[in-house]
Write a protein that holds these residues in place. Structure first.
Motif, mmCIF file in Angstrom:
data_model
loop_
_atom_site.group_PDB
_atom_site.id
_atom_site.type_symbol
_atom_site.label_atom_id
_atom_site.label_comp_id
_atom_site.label_asym_id
_atom_site.label_seq_id
_atom_site.Cartn_x
_atom_site.Cartn_y
_atom_site.Cartn_z
ATOM 1 N N THR A 103 0.831 -1.202 0.000
ATOM 2 C CA THR A 103 0.000 0.000 0.000
ATOM 3 C C THR A 103 0.863 1.249 0.000
ATOM 4 O O THR A 103 0.607 2.203 -0.738
ATOM 5 C CB THR A 103 -0.935 0.010 1.226
ATOM 6 O OG1 THR A 103 -1.759 -1.154 1.213
ATOM 7 C CG2 THR A 103 -1.814 1.249 1.221
ATOM 8 N N SER A 104 1.900 1.261 0.822
ATOM 9 C CA SER A 104 2.798 2.415 0.874
ATOM 10 C C SER A 104 3.479 2.634 -0.472
ATOM 11 O O SER A 104 3.600 3.774 -0.940
ATOM 12 C CB SER A 104 3.851 2.208 1.973
ATOM 13 O OG SER A 104 3.252 2.105 3.242
ATOM 14 N N GLU A 105 3.910 1.540 -1.114
ATOM 15 C CA GLU A 105 4.551 1.662 -2.423
ATOM 16 C C GLU A 105 3.578 2.214 -3.458
ATOM 17 O O GLU A 105 3.950 3.062 -4.284
ATOM 18 C CB GLU A 105 5.071 0.293 -2.870
ATOM 19 C CG GLU A 105 5.803 0.329 -4.216
ATOM 20 C CD GLU A 105 6.311 -1.031 -4.643
ATOM 21 O OE1 GLU A 105 6.736 -1.155 -5.812
ATOM 22 O OE2 GLU A 105 6.251 -1.970 -3.832
ATOM 23 N N LEU A 106 2.312 1.762 -3.396
ATOM 24 C CA LEU A 106 1.321 2.259 -4.339
ATOM 25 C C LEU A 106 1.109 3.760 -4.163
ATOM 26 O O LEU A 106 1.075 4.514 -5.142
ATOM 27 C CB LEU A 106 -0.005 1.524 -4.148
ATOM 28 C CG LEU A 106 -1.187 2.070 -4.958
ATOM 29 C CD1 LEU A 106 -0.931 1.926 -6.456
ATOM 30 C CD2 LEU A 106 -2.485 1.381 -4.559
ATOM 31 N N LEU A 107 0.987 4.212 -2.936
ATOM 32 C CA LEU A 107 0.723 5.632 -2.687
ATOM 33 C C LEU A 107 1.866 6.504 -3.193
ATOM 34 O O LEU A 107 1.641 7.624 -3.663
ATOM 35 C CB LEU A 107 0.482 5.866 -1.195
ATOM 36 C CG LEU A 107 -0.792 5.235 -0.621
ATOM 37 C CD1 LEU A 107 -0.888 5.476 0.875
ATOM 38 C CD2 LEU A 107 -2.035 5.771 -1.322
ATOM 39 N N VAL A 108 3.071 5.990 -3.135
ATOM 40 C CA VAL A 108 4.223 6.745 -3.640
ATOM 41 C C VAL A 108 4.135 6.897 -5.156
ATOM 42 O O VAL A 108 4.513 7.934 -5.715
ATOM 43 C CB VAL A 108 5.540 6.064 -3.227
ATOM 44 C CG1 VAL A 108 6.732 6.694 -3.958
ATOM 45 C CG2 VAL A 108 5.737 6.165 -1.716
ATOM 46 N N THR A 109 3.633 5.859 -5.838
ATOM 47 C CA THR A 109 3.591 5.890 -7.307
ATOM 48 C C THR A 109 2.461 6.767 -7.846
ATOM 49 O O THR A 109 2.478 7.130 -9.019
ATOM 50 C CB THR A 109 3.405 4.467 -7.880
ATOM 51 O OG1 THR A 109 2.106 3.970 -7.507
ATOM 52 C CG2 THR A 109 4.483 3.533 -7.361
ATOM 53 N N LEU A 160 -9.002 -1.096 -1.131
ATOM 54 C CA LEU A 160 -8.494 0.237 -0.806
ATOM 55 C C LEU A 160 -9.447 1.331 -1.277
ATOM 56 O O LEU A 160 -9.572 2.378 -0.631
ATOM 57 C CB LEU A 160 -7.107 0.441 -1.422
ATOM 58 C CG LEU A 160 -5.988 -0.458 -0.895
ATOM 59 C CD1 LEU A 160 -4.667 -0.112 -1.579
ATOM 60 C CD2 LEU A 160 -5.854 -0.336 0.617
ATOM 61 N N LEU A 161 -10.122 1.089 -2.392
ATOM 62 C CA LEU A 161 -11.132 2.044 -2.855
ATOM 63 C C LEU A 161 -12.304 2.098 -1.876
ATOM 64 O O LEU A 161 -12.835 3.177 -1.584
ATOM 65 C CB LEU A 161 -11.627 1.663 -4.249
ATOM 66 C CG LEU A 161 -10.687 1.991 -5.408
ATOM 67 C CD1 LEU A 161 -11.141 1.285 -6.678
ATOM 68 C CD2 LEU A 161 -10.631 3.505 -5.643
ATOM 69 N N TRP A 162 -12.719 0.940 -1.374
ATOM 70 C CA TRP A 162 -13.794 0.917 -0.379
ATOM 71 C C TRP A 162 -13.404 1.727 0.857
ATOM 72 O O TRP A 162 -14.201 2.485 1.403
ATOM 73 C CB TRP A 162 -14.145 -0.514 0.005
ATOM 74 C CG TRP A 162 -15.057 -0.581 1.197
ATOM 75 C CD1 TRP A 162 -14.703 -0.833 2.493
ATOM 76 C CD2 TRP A 162 -16.479 -0.354 1.210
ATOM 77 N NE1 TRP A 162 -15.807 -0.781 3.312
ATOM 78 C CE2 TRP A 162 -16.904 -0.483 2.544
ATOM 79 C CE3 TRP A 162 -17.410 -0.062 0.220
ATOM 80 C CZ2 TRP A 162 -18.243 -0.329 2.922
ATOM 81 C CZ3 TRP A 162 -18.740 0.102 0.584
ATOM 82 C CH2 TRP A 162 -19.141 -0.033 1.916
#
Length: 255
Positions: free
Chosen positions: A192-198, A227-229
């Motif tokens: 999740t942290s990696e996704l938010l950075v991208t 995560l959308l929910w």
């Protein structure tokens, strides 16, 4: 639509005193009553039993049952599919600590009676009473009832909202996201942290899914729907969600 409706209801509520008797069921076998006044804020009506539960009958048109409210981990009674959909909406967009359906009966000064659909304790300690009615069915009689309810809520200190439904595509997307609200769909924290950075500022849905689960697009999609929910990330809910939908980080998300 909802803001305009509430402005109208608040304006109309000024015609009424807010004097009323409020009756509720603290347990399945007991009832209490009290005047509509500030002390009711400490009576925890958001923990009350449903004041009304209809029985089934032949050719019944309304759909009643239980909605699993993910934020409280409890099942909440609903009397229609529209009520269930609006509970789903509140479960998705609000931060709620406790919620009860058909929680009380208001007996107005003129002898009229009304049972609001919901009352919720929000995480910021606001107590909010909700009525649910499709916009197409809000008549002048319903508006007067809502105005009386608004006046009672103002006397007690409850917030009040009327939920008039969602656009079809938004409701369709929200219903789909609700299938992935279980924590078992949650990605690992590092992913999740990696996704938010991208997400600077956005990325395609399938690319985001592969960031969450490089070895399985299907698992990544499920995690992304979760995560959308939770509103960790968001999309344009007014259009269908597909592999090319742009994913953005929500304003409150932290990498």
């Amino acid at each position: 639509m909802n803001e305009e409706l509430m402005e109208l209801i608040v304006d109309e509520s000024l015609r009424f005193s807010g004097n009323a008797l409020v009756r509720w069921a603290p347990t399945a076998k007991t009832t209490s009553e009290a005047p509509a006044d500030r002390p009711l804020l400490s009576r925890h009506l958001y923990l009350a039993e449903p004041f009304r539960k209809p029985t089934s009958y032949p050719r019944q048109r309304n759909y009643y049952g239980l909605y699993f409210f993910s934020q409280t981990g409890s099942h909440v009674w609903h009397e229609s599919l529209n009520e269930a959909n609006m509970m789903m909406y509140l479960d998705h967009v609000e931060s709620i600590s406790a919620i009860a359906s058909q929680p009380m009966e208001m007996v107005f000064a003129d002898g009229g009676r009304h049972i609001p659909d919901l009352i919720a304790l929000h995480s910021d300690y606001r107590q909010v009473v909700y009525d649910i009615k499709p916009a197409s069915k809000i008549s002048s009689k319903a508006l007067e009832q809502f105005a009386k309810t608004q006046a009672v809520c103002a006397a007690v200190g409850w917030d009040y909202q009327v939920l008039a439904g969602l656009p079809d595509q938004v409701q369709s997307n929200l219903t789909w996201l609700s299938y992935f609200k279980h924590p078992l769909f949650s990605p690992v924290e590092d992913a999740t942290s990696e996704l938010l950075v991208t997400l600077t500022p956005s990325t395609r849905f399938d690319d985001a899914a592969l960031t969450l689960s490089p070895g399985s697009l299907a698992d990544g999609r499920s995690a992304l729907f979760h995560l959308l929910w939770l509103r960790v990330v968001h999309v344009d809910m007014t259009t269908p969600i597909d592999g090319n939908t742009l994913i953005e980080r929500s304003p409150h998300a932290h990498a």
